[in-house]
Design an enzyme around this catalytic site. Structure first.
Site, PDB file in Angstrom:
ATOM      1  N   LYS A 278      56.232 -17.743 -19.032  1.00 37.39           N
ATOM      2  CA  LYS A 278      55.849 -18.485 -17.538  1.00 37.39           C
ATOM      3  C   LYS A 278      57.138 -18.245 -16.674  1.00 37.39           C
ATOM      4  O   LYS A 278      58.166 -18.967 -16.908  1.00 37.39           O
ATOM      5  CB  LYS A 278      55.394 -19.876 -17.688  1.00 37.39           C
ATOM      6  CG  LYS A 278      55.006 -20.329 -16.084  1.00 37.39           C
ATOM      7  CD  LYS A 278      54.735 -21.771 -16.360  1.00 37.39           C
ATOM      8  CE  LYS A 278      54.719 -22.387 -14.931  1.00 37.39           C
ATOM      9  NZ  LYS A 278      54.352 -24.048 -15.092  1.00 37.39           N
ATOM     10  N   ASP A 283      57.856 -23.613  -7.701  1.00 40.06           N
ATOM     11  CA  ASP A 283      56.288 -24.262  -7.696  1.00 40.06           C
ATOM     12  C   ASP A 283      56.264 -25.352  -6.612  1.00 40.06           C
ATOM     13  O   ASP A 283      56.597 -26.510  -7.060  1.00 40.06           O
ATOM     14  CB  ASP A 283      56.243 -24.667  -9.195  1.00 40.06           C
ATOM     15  CG  ASP A 283      54.697 -25.228  -9.336  1.00 40.06           C
ATOM     16  OD1 ASP A 283      53.657 -24.920  -8.446  1.00 40.06           O
ATOM     17  OD2 ASP A 283      54.320 -25.908 -10.393  1.00 40.06           O
ATOM     18  N   LYS A 290      52.858 -30.797  -4.508  1.00 35.02           N
ATOM     19  CA  LYS A 290      53.448 -31.636  -5.358  1.00 35.02           C
ATOM     20  C   LYS A 290      54.158 -32.893  -4.333  1.00 35.02           C
ATOM     21  O   LYS A 290      54.329 -32.482  -3.279  1.00 35.02           O
ATOM     22  CB  LYS A 290      54.515 -31.016  -6.116  1.00 35.02           C
ATOM     23  CG  LYS A 290      53.964 -30.250  -7.298  1.00 35.02           C
ATOM     24  CD  LYS A 290      55.409 -29.559  -8.020  1.00 35.02           C
ATOM     25  CE  LYS A 290      54.884 -28.684  -9.127  1.00 35.02           C
ATOM     26  NZ  LYS A 290      54.225 -29.445 -10.231  1.00 35.02           N
ATOM     27  N   ASP A 301      61.048 -23.900 -13.005  1.00 34.70           N
ATOM     28  CA  ASP A 301      59.496 -23.763 -13.422  1.00 34.70           C
ATOM     29  C   ASP A 301      59.621 -22.259 -14.006  1.00 34.70           C
ATOM     30  O   ASP A 301      58.431 -21.841 -14.719  1.00 34.70           O
ATOM     31  CB  ASP A 301      58.386 -23.930 -12.676  1.00 34.70           C
ATOM     32  CG  ASP A 301      57.270 -24.331 -13.191  1.00 34.70           C
ATOM     33  OD1 ASP A 301      56.855 -24.991 -14.086  1.00 34.70           O
ATOM     34  OD2 ASP A 301      56.270 -24.035 -12.299  1.00 34.70           O
ATOM     35  N   ASP A 366      47.877 -26.695  -8.760  1.00 31.05           N
ATOM     36  CA  ASP A 366      49.284 -27.017  -9.419  1.00 31.05           C
ATOM     37  C   ASP A 366      49.279 -26.839 -11.010  1.00 31.05           C
ATOM     38  O   ASP A 366      50.200 -26.744 -11.576  1.00 31.05           O
ATOM     39  CB  ASP A 366      49.501 -28.533  -9.238  1.00 31.05           C
ATOM     40  CG  ASP A 366      51.235 -28.608  -9.533  1.00 31.05           C
ATOM     41  OD1 ASP A 366      51.895 -27.782  -9.674  1.00 31.05           O
ATOM     42  OD2 ASP A 366      51.483 -29.809  -9.851  1.00 31.05           O
ATOM     43  N   GLU A 368      48.911 -23.847 -12.323  1.00 30.53           N
ATOM     44  CA  GLU A 368      49.139 -22.396 -12.084  1.00 30.53           C
ATOM     45  C   GLU A 368      49.602 -21.794 -13.401  1.00 30.53           C
ATOM     46  O   GLU A 368      49.529 -20.579 -13.578  1.00 30.53           O
ATOM     47  CB  GLU A 368      49.933 -22.203 -10.869  1.00 30.53           C
ATOM     48  CG  GLU A 368      51.409 -22.186 -10.991  1.00 30.53           C
ATOM     49  CD  GLU A 368      52.060 -23.492 -11.454  1.00 30.53           C
ATOM     50  OE1 GLU A 368      53.161 -23.226 -12.261  1.00 30.53           O
ATOM     51  OE2 GLU A 368      51.509 -24.586 -11.040  1.00 30.53           O
ATOM     52  N   ARG A 370      49.425 -21.783 -16.445  1.00 35.31           N
ATOM     53  CA  ARG A 370      48.306 -21.350 -17.440  1.00 35.31           C
ATOM     54  C   ARG A 370      47.480 -20.155 -17.051  1.00 35.31           C
ATOM     55  O   ARG A 370      47.134 -19.402 -17.778  1.00 35.31           O
ATOM     56  CB  ARG A 370      47.499 -22.594 -17.880  1.00 35.31           C
ATOM     57  CG  ARG A 370      46.547 -23.130 -16.830  1.00 35.31           C
ATOM     58  CD  ARG A 370      46.156 -24.437 -17.030  1.00 35.31           C
ATOM     59  NE  ARG A 370      47.123 -25.419 -16.803  1.00 35.31           N
ATOM     60  CZ  ARG A 370      46.814 -26.826 -17.193  1.00 35.31           C
ATOM     61  NH1 ARG A 370      45.802 -27.391 -17.717  1.00 35.31           N
ATOM     62  NH2 ARG A 370      47.831 -27.525 -17.119  1.00 35.31           N
TER      63      ARG A 370
END
Length: 516
Positions: A278, A283, A290, A301, A366, A368, A370
């Site tokens: 990933k 993010d 967030k 991230d 959020d 995202e 996956r």
């Protein structure tokens, strides 16, 4: 930091600091006598002069030799070294090569703020600690400890240790040299991953991550391909693209390939290992934005992708006899007017032409990571990967469950995960296996689509893994949720606060377990 291997007598080495390990060798019988029983401290060296110089300190009761505990002796009698640093390992019966890794790192971190430029670390002499693995671990620990994350400070102070010498006994020379050389490769690869994670979002966009990956691949002899928006549309990577669409920065699909020496596609019959990372370079959470508190840390991230790129750097230099393909899906998750919204439905990449891709209801933008991994796992399978491992800073739920001590591990195949568990014995990293199951999958069933991208509050790390399980399908697969391990909130005795490079060592050893 320059490194060197030496077999000279410890007492005769001229250096600013000589670090020697000390262990508590108290037996269980002695410990049973209670708190009045003093620790039995043993210096893990056969050098008589070093033992003599340390004798008073060991007998004083001031030093207990706890893990990474230190005591410094100035102008030690009978030694050419200016200082003697004793570093504790704790109970010798519990000491491992990882204890040596931490101790070597402790010696370097102790030296840096004191502007000690030259450090000699004595490889421990103990039947419980094999010299080859300990030589590798000590070298890794020292190089990892020398890294600091203050890259952009204008008043950055030079506190580096310039020279590190691993002092080893003359016996077991081949094993020690092999361990030492591997330690350099692994630590440099892990530090490469840490450098990537440490970069702020404006200095490491998906495009720049692709450039850094390609440059690393070129320098190490890996094949590399870096794609962007057009390729995502060509491959019908609707899940990956949905995360990218809210950002002015284009996405990057990074594919690195390692082929073992003598590889012939027509005759190769071994496994093809897929390393999927990933790579969310920043993010915000997207429309499901967030909280502002600590959002600046969301530059990390992409630590899953950094772990895979670091592992590939090590694989390229160590050259295991197995084919490896790494797929990194990199994007920014931003709340632009074009960004996806809660309630949207996205279509993931189909595994085969003519097949429909899985439809995904977006509950929370959020969640995202996956989404990009879903298409990354499918693409890795399409490229011929027979075994998969992914890494991601995926869920806060995993941090709640395991804290900053263990990463979460998930797998659809016991044999595949068993290889990772064996790898942990070498890497020293901690990964705790968590369950999968139909009951958790039921939480991500959607009323409007095939699946939804969150399963609610309960078991959040597991439902995220079940989401990825859909796209790994029946391919033997491991998912690593490293959200709690990719960034150290506090300075440790052996490593700086900030990016950890977690996963590089374990992924490397997992790959090596498949050598033909």
């Amino acid at each position: 930091m320059k490194t060197q291997l030496s077999t000279a007598n410890l007492s005769g080495i001229e250096t600013e600091l000589l670090a020697v390990l000390t262990a508590d060798t108290q037996t269980a019988t002695q410990a049973a006598k209670g708190s009045d029983a003093k620790p039995e401290l043993t210096l893990l060296t056969s050098d008589a002069a070093v033992k003599s110089a340390a004798a008073a300190a060991l007998g004083s009761g001031e030093f207990k030799a706890g893990p990474n505990e230190t005591i410094l002796l100035h102008a030690p009698a009978g030694l050419a070294a200016k200082r003697l640093l004793l570093v504790g390992t704790g109970k010798l019966s519990k000491a491992t090569a990882h204890s040596v890794r931490s101790a070597a790192g402790t010696a370097i971190r102790f030296s840096k703020p004191r502007t000690i430029r030259d450090v000699v670390f004595a490889l421990p002499e103990a039947a419980e600690l094999l010299p080859g693995p300990c030589a590798r671990a000590a070298t890794e620990g020292a190089l990892l400890a020398d890294y600091d994350p203050d890259t952009y400070r204008s008043d950055r102070k030079d506190q580096s240790v310039y020279n590190f010498i691993l002092a080893a006994p003359a016996s077991d020379k081949a094993a020690i040299e092999a361990g030492y050389n591997e330690g350099i490769i692994v630590a440099e690869s892990q530090n490469f991953a840490r450098e990537l994670v440490n970069e702020p979002g404006n200095k490491l966009t998906p495009t720049i991550l692709g450039q850094r990956a390609a440059a690393m691949a070129k320098s190490h002899g890996l094949k590399s391909e870096v794609y962007s928006t057009d390729k995502l549309h060509e491959l019908k990577m609707g899940a990956f693209w949905s995360v990218s669409q809210g950002s002015e920065e284009p996405p990057a699909l990074i594919v690195l390939t390692y082929e073992p020496e003598g590889y012939d596609a027509k005759t190769y019959s071994g496994p093809v290992l897929g390393l999927v990372g990933k790579g969310i370079t920043f993010d915000t959470g997207g429309i499901s934005i967030k909280p502002a508190d600590k959002m600046e840390l969301m530059k990390y991230d992409m630590a899953g992708s950094a772990a895979m790129l670091g592992a590939m750097a090590a694989i390229a230099r160590i050259k295991p006899n197995v084919k490896v393909i790494s797929v990194v899906c990199s994007a920014e998750n931003m709340p632009d007017g074009k960004a996806q919204k809660p309630g949207d439905v996205q279509i993931a990449m189909p595994f085969k032409d003519g097949e429909p891709g899985k439809s995904i209801e977006i509950i929370n933008t959020d969640a995202e990571g996956r989404l990009v991994l879903a298409d990354g796992l499918t693409y890795a399978r399409q490229l011929g990967c027979t075994h998969l491992i992914d890494a991601a800073t995926l869920t806060g739920a995993c941090v709640v469950a395991l804290g900053p001590v263990n990463a979460g591990g998930f797998s659809n195949d016991d044999e595949t995960f068993g290889k990772l568990q064996k790898a942990l014995e070498i890497s020293g990293e901690k990964i705790w296996r968590l369950p999968l199951g139909d009951e958790y999958y039921d939480q991500i069933k959607s009323d409007i689509a095939d699946i939804k991208n969150t399963g609610g509050r309960w078991g959040g790390a597991i439902t995220a893994a079940e989401f990825l399980h859909v796209f790994a399908a029946d391919t033997p697969w491991i998912h690593l949720d490293i959200a709690g391990m990719a960034w150290y909130e506090d300075t440790k005795p052996f490593i700086a606060k900030g990016p950890s490079g977690f996963g590089v060592r374990s992924i490397l050893e997992w790959v090596r377990s498949y050598e033909q």
